[in-house]
Design an enzyme around this catalytic site. Structure first.
Site, PDB file in Angstrom:
ATOM      1  CB  CYS A  75      -1.022  -0.163   1.089  1.00  0.00           C
ATOM      2  SG  CYS A  75      -2.135  -1.266   0.767  1.00  0.00           S
TER       3      CYS A  75
HETATM    4  N1  COA Z   1     -20.109  -8.953   8.612  1.00  0.00           N
HETATM    5  C1  COA Z   1     -20.534  -9.330   9.871  1.00  0.00           C
HETATM    6  N2  COA Z   1     -19.860  -9.381  10.946  1.00  0.00           N
HETATM    7  C2  COA Z   1     -18.372  -9.631  10.855  1.00  0.00           C
HETATM    8  C3  COA Z   1     -18.068  -9.502   9.526  1.00  0.00           C
HETATM    9  C4  COA Z   1     -18.765  -9.423   8.277  1.00  0.00           C
HETATM   10  N3  COA Z   1     -18.391  -9.166   7.408  1.00  0.00           N
HETATM   11  N4  COA Z   1     -16.482  -9.724   9.702  1.00  0.00           N
HETATM   12  C5  COA Z   1     -16.183  -9.659  11.043  1.00  0.00           C
HETATM   13  N5  COA Z   1     -17.392  -9.712  11.608  1.00  0.00           N
HETATM   14  C6  COA Z   1     -17.556  -9.879  13.087  1.00  0.00           C
HETATM   15  C7  COA Z   1     -16.268 -10.682  13.690  1.00  0.00           C
HETATM   16  O1  COA Z   1     -16.837 -11.963  13.780  1.00  0.00           O
HETATM   17  C8  COA Z   1     -16.540  -9.974  15.154  1.00  0.00           C
HETATM   18  O2  COA Z   1     -17.591 -10.631  15.681  1.00  0.00           O
HETATM   19  P1  COA Z   1     -17.372 -10.859  17.463  1.00  0.00           P
HETATM   20  O3  COA Z   1     -17.155  -9.644  18.120  1.00  0.00           O
HETATM   21  O4  COA Z   1     -18.605 -11.571  17.642  1.00  0.00           O
HETATM   22  O5  COA Z   1     -16.281 -11.824  17.562  1.00  0.00           O
HETATM   23  C9  COA Z   1     -16.953  -8.557  14.937  1.00  0.00           C
HETATM   24  O6  COA Z   1     -17.482  -8.374  13.577  1.00  0.00           O
HETATM   25  C10 COA Z   1     -15.707  -7.680  14.827  1.00  0.00           C
HETATM   26  O7  COA Z   1     -14.558  -8.184  14.115  1.00  0.00           O
HETATM   27  P2  COA Z   1     -13.477  -7.402  13.766  1.00  0.00           P
HETATM   28  O8  COA Z   1     -12.385  -8.315  12.719  1.00  0.00           O
HETATM   29  O9  COA Z   1     -12.538  -7.214  15.236  1.00  0.00           O
HETATM   30  O10 COA Z   1     -13.745  -5.909  13.043  1.00  0.00           O
HETATM   31  P3  COA Z   1     -13.068  -4.653  13.152  1.00  0.00           P
HETATM   32  O11 COA Z   1     -13.908  -3.731  13.766  1.00  0.00           O
HETATM   33  O12 COA Z   1     -11.549  -4.759  13.394  1.00  0.00           O
HETATM   34  O13 COA Z   1     -13.119  -4.161  11.582  1.00  0.00           O
HETATM   35  C11 COA Z   1     -11.748  -4.262   9.569  1.00  0.00           C
HETATM   36  C12 COA Z   1     -12.581  -5.184  10.620  1.00  0.00           C
HETATM   37  C13 COA Z   1     -10.785  -5.066   8.781  1.00  0.00           C
HETATM   38  C14 COA Z   1     -12.720  -3.381   8.853  1.00  0.00           C
HETATM   39  C15 COA Z   1     -10.618  -3.437  10.586  1.00  0.00           C
HETATM   40  O14 COA Z   1     -10.023  -4.145  11.510  1.00  0.00           O
HETATM   41  C16 COA Z   1      -9.555  -2.701   9.706  1.00  0.00           C
HETATM   42  O15 COA Z   1     -10.063  -2.027   8.653  1.00  0.00           O
HETATM   43  N6  COA Z   1      -8.272  -2.832   9.971  1.00  0.00           N
HETATM   44  C17 COA Z   1      -7.218  -2.102   9.459  1.00  0.00           C
HETATM   45  C18 COA Z   1      -6.908  -2.886   8.229  1.00  0.00           C
HETATM   46  C19 COA Z   1      -6.012  -2.101   7.464  1.00  0.00           C
HETATM   47  O16 COA Z   1      -5.619  -1.197   7.375  1.00  0.00           O
HETATM   48  N7  COA Z   1      -5.275  -2.972   6.470  1.00  0.00           N
HETATM   49  C20 COA Z   1      -4.337  -2.577   5.698  1.00  0.00           C
HETATM   50  C21 COA Z   1      -4.778  -3.236   4.293  1.00  0.00           C
HETATM   51  S1  COA Z   1      -4.023  -2.880   3.149  1.00  0.00           S
END
Ligand code: COA
Length: 377
Positions: A156
């Site tokens: 990225c």
């Molecule tokens: N739909 C519904 N629920 C979902 C889901 C989906 N698609 N994906 C995950 N969940 C659920 C999980 O199971 C979890 O449930 P629980 O609390 O019962 O265990 C809950 O939502 C939270 O999941 P989590 O993975 O902790 O979500 P988050 O708030 O961290 O958001 C991202 C996920 C990926 C959006 C976020 O972590 C993010 O953007 N991180 C930075 C990533 C980044 O910058 N990456 C660089 C890539 S180039």
């Protein structure tokens, strides 16, 4: 050392886009089919039932509402769930080069330059479609540029690392001006069957021209006041696809050969790394955070960007100060901060300052302090 400029940017946006509702409907259909096909094994506890995705979660957790893609049909087909992009024969331009060329023409126009002014081409992006010859050399050929070209990949952060590399090569006398392209077909490496990440990425291409500030004539040219790069190894964003896969055939097609991340850990570890690097970078250059008119941040997560902007500015940013294109484009890897700059910089005035910053896998961070050269005074 002579001051360098980011003298014009370009953007290619694919025609097709997918909303969260469309993407989630396809994913949930895949989940229902999978759970039905494995109903007995699930009941016996031998297979774990897959959980459905939700539009509400995606929008709230990431700020993403839509994404542009090079092929919509394959991604939304529950039996396929990946783009279908036919191979092209070697006498045709490759799709990545084609996207880069479209954005590059736009960037050349914006910087009021022709291909005759350019001596070097970098294709700096996360996902290169082949091993060799370099896509950059193909872009160079398609544009008729005399000089050198090479590909580089810092995930990225590729665009800001490319920007510094271009500025340094020009300052060292190796080129008069360099074109940097960031074509990203992120849908190619996204696992559309993974609930945690199926919504994250979109496809796009950006490009920009770097040249000495003294030569730049683009109406939206910006002096590159300073650049700073940092990397720190992490496995929290990883893709194990590569040419050695065939040497371990048992692993071909497993999910780790696509994008995999520990999103929560990335969020927690990257926010402090990025904020601290920006704050120190500004301080070392005598630039007060309150003098920044705009932050053009990497587009991965809306909440992440708000947190970084708050840590840099010491208060909540306004939507104008730290614009986001996540709702429309999703995460477009190296291109994200450049799209934001492309769309939200020409309203600023001569002498205004802003900060462009990318971050992602590696981990990697690239920070660029910019000062407007063109524009109204
Ligand atoms: N739909 C519904 N629920 C979902 C889901 C989906 N698609 N994906 C995950 N969940 C659920 C999980 O199971 C979890 O449930 P629980 O609390 O019962 O265990 C809950 O939502 C939270 O999941 P989590 O993975 O902790 O979500 P988050 O708030 O961290 O958001 C991202 C996920 C990926 C959006 C976020 O972590 C993010 O953007 N991180 C930075 C990533 C980044 O910058 N990456 C660089 C890539 S180039």
């Amino acid at each position: 050392m002579a001051a360098m400029a980011l003298s014009g940017t370009g953007l290619f946006t694919p025609a097709a886009s997918i909303s969260n509702d469309e993407l989630v409907a396809a994913f949930n259909e895949y989940v229902r089919r999978h759970n039905k096909a494995h109903a007995q094994a699930i009941a016996e506890g031998n297979v774990t039932a897959l959980q459905e995705s939700s539009t509400e979660f995606v929008t709230k957790a990431s700020g993403i509402e839509n994404r542009y893609v090079m092929d919509k049909t394959g991604i939304l087909d529950p039996d396929i769930m990946c783009p279908r992009i036919p191979e092209r024969s070697n006498d045709k331009i490759s799709i990545l080069a084609e996207m880069a060329v479209t954005a590059a023409r736009d960037a050349l126009k914006a910087s009021d330059r022709t291909t005759a002014d350019i001596d070097g081409v970098l294709v700096a992006c996360s996902n290169l479609q082949r091993a060799y010859p370099a896509i950059a050399v193909e872009v160079q050929d398609a544009l008729g540029i005399d000089g050198f070209a090479f590909d580089m990949n810092v995930a990225c952060s590729s665009a800001t690392f490319g920007l510094q590399a271009a500025a340094d090569m020009i300052a060292a006398g190796h080129a008069r001006a360099i074109l940097v392209c960031n074509p990203e077909i992120c849908s190619g490496h996204l696992n559309f069957r993974d609930r945690d990440s199926h919504f994250i990425f979109g496809d796009v291409a950006t490009a920009f021209v770097v040249e000495p500030a003294a030569n730049s004539v683009g109406a939206n040219a910006w002096e590159i006041v300073s650049t700073r790069l940092k990397t720190k190894f992490s496995n929290n964003i990883r893709n194990n696809f590569g040419f050695l896969n065939r040497a371990a055939p048992e692993g071909i097609g497993t999910p780790d050969k696509l994008f995999v991340q520990e999103g929560r850990k990335v969020f927690k570890e990257v926010v402090p790394m990025v904020s601290e690097l920006i704050v120190t970078h500004l301080a070392d250059n005598g630039v007060a955070p309150e003098s920044l008119r705009r932050l053009w941040l990497h587009q991965a997560n809306l909440n992440m960007n708000q947190l970084i902007a708050r840590r840099v500015l010491g208060r909540d940013p306004s939507a104008q100060e730290a614009p986001n294109v996540l709702a429309e484009y999703a995460n477009t890897s190296s291109a994200g901060s450049i799209i934001t700059f492309h769309k939200f910089s020409d309203d600023l005035k001569h002498g205004d300052m802003g900060l462009l910053c990318s971050f992602g896998a590696g981990y990697s961070v690239g920070s660029v302090i910019l000062k407007k050269l063109g524009g109204a005074r």
